[in-house]
Write a protein that holds these residues in place. Sequence first.
Motif, PDB file in Angstrom:
ATOM      1  N   GLU A  71       2.151  47.249 -54.183  1.00  0.00           N
ATOM      2  CA  GLU A  71       2.478  46.033 -53.942  1.00  0.00           C
ATOM      3  C   GLU A  71       4.145  46.131 -53.741  1.00  0.00           C
ATOM      4  O   GLU A  71       4.513  45.297 -52.750  1.00  0.00           O
ATOM      5  N   ILE A  72       4.780  46.970 -54.239  1.00  0.00           N
ATOM      6  CA  ILE A  72       6.263  47.232 -54.107  1.00  0.00           C
ATOM      7  C   ILE A  72       6.345  47.550 -52.481  1.00  0.00           C
ATOM      8  O   ILE A  72       7.225  47.094 -51.784  1.00  0.00           O
ATOM      9  N   GLU A  73       5.611  48.492 -52.206  1.00  0.00           N
ATOM     10  CA  GLU A  73       5.843  48.936 -50.599  1.00  0.00           C
ATOM     11  C   GLU A  73       5.277  48.035 -49.832  1.00  0.00           C
ATOM     12  O   GLU A  73       5.952  47.674 -48.715  1.00  0.00           O
ATOM     13  N   ARG A  74       4.239  47.322 -50.117  1.00  0.00           N
ATOM     14  CA  ARG A  74       3.884  46.086 -49.227  1.00  0.00           C
ATOM     15  C   ARG A  74       5.012  45.126 -48.946  1.00  0.00           C
ATOM     16  O   ARG A  74       5.272  44.621 -47.905  1.00  0.00           O
ATOM     17  N   LEU A  75       5.846  44.552 -50.143  1.00  0.00           N
ATOM     18  CA  LEU A  75       6.761  43.859 -50.073  1.00  0.00           C
ATOM     19  C   LEU A  75       7.941  44.295 -49.322  1.00  0.00           C
ATOM     20  O   LEU A  75       8.694  43.609 -48.597  1.00  0.00           O
ATOM     21  N   LEU A  76       8.264  45.548 -49.498  1.00  0.00           N
ATOM     22  CA  LEU A  76       9.385  46.088 -48.711  1.00  0.00           C
ATOM     23  C   LEU A  76       8.966  45.765 -47.175  1.00  0.00           C
ATOM     24  O   LEU A  76       9.759  45.443 -46.353  1.00  0.00           O
ATOM     25  N   VAL A  77       8.046  46.166 -46.903  1.00  0.00           N
ATOM     26  CA  VAL A  77       7.410  45.962 -45.393  1.00  0.00           C
ATOM     27  C   VAL A  77       7.301  44.885 -44.884  1.00  0.00           C
ATOM     28  O   VAL A  77       7.832  44.403 -43.563  1.00  0.00           O
ATOM     29  N   ALA A  78       6.770  43.838 -45.472  1.00  0.00           N
ATOM     30  CA  ALA A  78       6.563  42.643 -45.483  1.00  0.00           C
ATOM     31  C   ALA A  78       7.834  41.756 -45.046  1.00  0.00           C
ATOM     32  O   ALA A  78       8.360  41.111 -43.956  1.00  0.00           O
ATOM     33  N   HIS A  79       8.933  41.946 -46.006  1.00  0.00           N
ATOM     34  CA  HIS A  79       9.998  41.209 -45.910  1.00  0.00           C
ATOM     35  C   HIS A  79      10.933  41.734 -44.491  1.00  0.00           C
ATOM     36  O   HIS A  79      11.747  41.170 -43.860  1.00  0.00           O
ATOM     37  N   ALA A  80      10.812  43.123 -44.398  1.00  0.00           N
ATOM     38  CA  ALA A  80      11.471  43.657 -43.272  1.00  0.00           C
ATOM     39  C   ALA A  80      10.924  43.247 -42.088  1.00  0.00           C
ATOM     40  O   ALA A  80      11.636  42.951 -40.944  1.00  0.00           O
ATOM     41  N   ARG A  81       9.776  43.115 -41.830  1.00  0.00           N
ATOM     42  CA  ARG A  81       8.917  42.630 -40.740  1.00  0.00           C
ATOM     43  C   ARG A  81       9.361  41.008 -40.517  1.00  0.00           C
ATOM     44  O   ARG A  81       9.350  40.839 -39.404  1.00  0.00           O
ATOM     45  N   GLY A  82       9.658  40.513 -41.576  1.00  0.00           N
ATOM     46  CA  GLY A  82      10.291  39.115 -41.310  1.00  0.00           C
ATOM     47  C   GLY A  82      11.483  38.954 -40.871  1.00  0.00           C
ATOM     48  O   GLY A  82      12.002  37.773 -40.628  1.00  0.00           O
ATOM     49  N   GLY A  83      12.143  40.200 -40.679  1.00  0.00           N
ATOM     50  CA  GLY A  83      13.595  40.000 -40.287  1.00  0.00           C
ATOM     51  C   GLY A  83      14.777  40.265 -41.374  1.00  0.00           C
ATOM     52  O   GLY A  83      15.869  40.174 -40.963  1.00  0.00           O
ATOM     53  N   ALA A  84      14.251  40.444 -42.650  1.00  0.00           N
ATOM     54  CA  ALA A  84      15.292  40.600 -43.548  1.00  0.00           C
ATOM     55  C   ALA A  84      15.996  42.261 -43.725  1.00  0.00           C
ATOM     56  O   ALA A  84      14.948  42.991 -43.350  1.00  0.00           O
ATOM     57  N   ASP A  85      17.077  42.299 -44.152  1.00  0.00           N
ATOM     58  CA  ASP A  85      17.530  43.363 -44.400  1.00  0.00           C
ATOM     59  C   ASP A  85      17.319  43.822 -45.915  1.00  0.00           C
ATOM     60  O   ASP A  85      17.957  43.094 -46.667  1.00  0.00           O
ATOM     61  N   VAL A  86      16.550  44.457 -46.206  1.00  0.00           N
ATOM     62  CA  VAL A  86      16.021  44.761 -47.776  1.00  0.00           C
ATOM     63  C   VAL A  86      16.636  45.998 -48.259  1.00  0.00           C
ATOM     64  O   VAL A  86      16.709  47.143 -47.475  1.00  0.00           O
TER      65      VAL A  86
END
Length: 261
Positions: A71-86
């Motif tokens: 889930e941590i890995e999913r959140l990293l990818v999802a936020h970055a794909r949404g345009g965020a710098d994570v």
Amino acid sequence: MTARVGTVTLVGGGPGDPELLTIAAARALASADVVLYDRLAPHETLAELAPRAELIDVGKRPGHHPIAQEEIERLLVAHARGGADVVRLKGGDPFVFGRGGEELDACRNAGVPVRVIPGVTSAIAVPAAAGIPVTHRGVSRLFTVVSGHAPLSPAELEHLAGLGGTIVVLMGVSNLPSISAGLLRCGMAPDVPAAVIERGGSAAQRTTFADLSRLRETAERAGVRSPAVIVIGEVVRRALLGEAEARAVLADAVLRSGSGV
């Protein structure tokens, strides 16, 4: 128009003291949109370090993992794909028992730009904070860092006992009894000095010393708890020498004060 893809930066936060963050780590936090942080990372000052970021606690505790690694890995990818710098803020160094390699792979496989900012590993920093050098000329020319999260195998214990130098165990409090007993069983001398450093680098840091043969009972009597770093080897005597010198100076000062000098 193609939507912007953000980035993921895996940041090593050091052993917990914000002053041990690297300049690169501080800069990454300052510009982050989202920060996913661990419990052992320096999170108490995150609001100041990352003033514009959404802060997400994904920390695991012994026996309690409220957010799975997947889930941590999913959140990293999802936020970055949404345009965020994570920023993924991890305790110590991302690649020292931190599952940073898995998070790096997850981002790469998803086509998300990812970079790594190394951190000060607690394997070196915490012993240093207790006055223990992991190597010392004429005493130890090598050190081995071991994960104590799971019991060590007989082969691993035999190898460690015969290797020499300094042994540093991370995440090993729960398995300390089996580690110390195993090393003794494999031939390590019972009078080898050892130390358990709790909450290294914090105001609540505490070091418990004992010979290897008495390490288990001494740690139990002291009520040692995680997070802690275990150091086994002759270098521990450097800290014991420092404590003895400090006590001697204090006793001398008390005597001089009492004599009216």
